[in-house]
Design a protein around this motif. Structure first.
Motif, PDB file in Angstrom:
ATOM      1  N   ALA A  44      -6.954  12.268 -13.669  1.00 36.83           N
ATOM      2  CA  ALA A  44      -6.389  11.069 -13.047  1.00 36.83           C
ATOM      3  C   ALA A  44      -4.863  11.159 -12.983  1.00 36.83           C
ATOM      4  O   ALA A  44      -4.255  10.754 -11.987  1.00 36.83           O
ATOM      5  CB  ALA A  44      -6.825   9.823 -13.811  1.00 36.83           C
ATOM      6  N   ILE A  48      -2.532  11.017  -9.630  1.00 40.83           N
ATOM      7  CA  ILE A  48      -1.399  10.102  -9.452  1.00 40.83           C
ATOM      8  C   ILE A  48      -0.143  10.889  -9.064  1.00 40.83           C
ATOM      9  O   ILE A  48       0.573  10.518  -8.135  1.00 40.83           O
ATOM     10  CB  ILE A  48      -1.161   9.266 -10.724  1.00 40.83           C
ATOM     11  CG1 ILE A  48      -2.287   8.247 -10.896  1.00 40.83           C
ATOM     12  CG2 ILE A  48       0.194   8.555 -10.667  1.00 40.83           C
ATOM     13  CD1 ILE A  48      -2.272   7.513 -12.234  1.00 40.83           C
ATOM     14  N   HIS A 102      -9.685   2.859 -14.574  1.00 42.48           N
ATOM     15  CA  HIS A 102     -10.381   3.581 -13.510  1.00 42.48           C
ATOM     16  C   HIS A 102     -10.733   2.647 -12.348  1.00 42.48           C
ATOM     17  O   HIS A 102     -10.580   3.022 -11.184  1.00 42.48           O
ATOM     18  CB  HIS A 102     -11.648   4.238 -14.060  1.00 42.48           C
ATOM     19  CG  HIS A 102     -12.371   5.064 -13.052  1.00 42.48           C
ATOM     20  ND1 HIS A 102     -11.881   6.259 -12.576  1.00 42.48           N
ATOM     21  CD2 HIS A 102     -13.551   4.861 -12.409  1.00 42.48           C
ATOM     22  CE1 HIS A 102     -12.727   6.756 -11.693  1.00 42.48           C
ATOM     23  NE2 HIS A 102     -13.745   5.930 -11.577  1.00 42.48           N
ATOM     24  N   LEU A 105      -7.655   2.183 -10.345  1.00 39.98           N
ATOM     25  CA  LEU A 105      -7.351   3.398  -9.593  1.00 39.98           C
ATOM     26  C   LEU A 105      -8.309   3.573  -8.416  1.00 39.98           C
ATOM     27  O   LEU A 105      -7.897   3.932  -7.320  1.00 39.98           O
ATOM     28  CB  LEU A 105      -7.436   4.623 -10.507  1.00 39.98           C
ATOM     29  CG  LEU A 105      -6.134   5.136 -11.084  1.00 39.98           C
ATOM     30  CD1 LEU A 105      -6.390   6.233 -12.104  1.00 39.98           C
ATOM     31  CD2 LEU A 105      -5.185   5.616 -10.034  1.00 39.98           C
ATOM     32  N   ASN A 109      -7.265   3.679  -4.676  1.00 40.33           N
ATOM     33  CA  ASN A 109      -7.674   4.898  -3.979  1.00 40.33           C
ATOM     34  C   ASN A 109      -8.424   4.535  -2.688  1.00 40.33           C
ATOM     35  O   ASN A 109      -8.158   5.108  -1.630  1.00 40.33           O
ATOM     36  CB  ASN A 109      -8.560   5.735  -4.905  1.00 40.33           C
ATOM     37  CG  ASN A 109      -8.946   7.063  -4.313  1.00 40.33           C
ATOM     38  OD1 ASN A 109      -8.125   7.770  -3.777  1.00 40.33           O
ATOM     39  ND2 ASN A 109     -10.217   7.401  -4.418  1.00 40.33           N
ATOM     40  N   ILE A 145      -0.290   2.732  -7.523  1.00 35.90           N
ATOM     41  CA  ILE A 145      -0.965   3.849  -8.189  1.00 35.90           C
ATOM     42  C   ILE A 145      -0.074   4.410  -9.290  1.00 35.90           C
ATOM     43  O   ILE A 145      -0.528   4.669 -10.404  1.00 35.90           O
ATOM     44  CB  ILE A 145      -1.363   4.929  -7.164  1.00 35.90           C
ATOM     45  CG1 ILE A 145      -2.504   4.416  -6.277  1.00 35.90           C
ATOM     46  CG2 ILE A 145      -1.762   6.234  -7.847  1.00 35.90           C
ATOM     47  CD1 ILE A 145      -2.835   5.286  -5.082  1.00 35.90           C
TER      48      ILE A 145
END
Length: 160
Positions: A44, A48, A102, A105, A109, A145
């Protein structure tokens, strides 16, 4: 009497062996969970950083593309890179300890993937304009992000 002592000794040995096995299996499970957490944090964090770098490059290219239409190809390459990174990120599985990070994200995303796809269509139809770039919201999404980098880093420290 001797037989009872042997059975008791045998029972104690078996109980000790079973207990030891359970402890070893539990330790392996904890180690596996820690490894999964570290793998997730690493993946992750890479996502990023790569999206952040591509976004910064895209921002820089965007300002140049207004006056130079040939830069549009480079803008398209950065869009492709962001889409590839987003697709790769979507393959990661978060550990239980990092589910809320998550989820954020994943949400960003998904938004980024959608916005980049729309911008790609706009580029194909209208070419690059400063107005179209400003409407994308890509820089704000990349900032969001990036904002998850610190909590993600904290997650990596928790799993050690």
């Amino acid at each position: 009497m001797v037989i009872i002592k042997r059975k008791r000794k045998h029972t104690l040995m078996m109980a000790g062996l079973i207990t030891s096995s359970i402890l070893v299996l539990s330790a392996c499970s904890v180690i596996e969970q820690a490894n999964q957490s570290l793998n997730y944090v690493s993946g992750a964090t890479d996502y990023i950083e790569q999206v952040s770098n591509a976004g910064a490059d895209l921002q820089e290219l965007a300002s140049g593309a207004v006056s130079n239409p040939e830069i549009t190809n480079q803008v398209q390459e950065k869009i492709d890179q962001i889409q590839a990174e987003a697709s790769e990120f979507s393959q990661l599985t978060a550990p239980a300890i990092g589910e809320s990070i998550h989820e954020n994200l994943v949400s960003y995303n998904n938004q980024l993937t959608e916005v980049v796809g729309q911008f790609e269509n706009t580029l194909a139809e209208q070419g690059f304009t400063a107005e179209n770039w400003e409407k994308t919201g890509i820089p704000e999404l990349i900032t969001n992000i990036n904002g998850l980098k610190d909590p993600l880093s904290g997650l990596g420290n928790q799993s050690n």
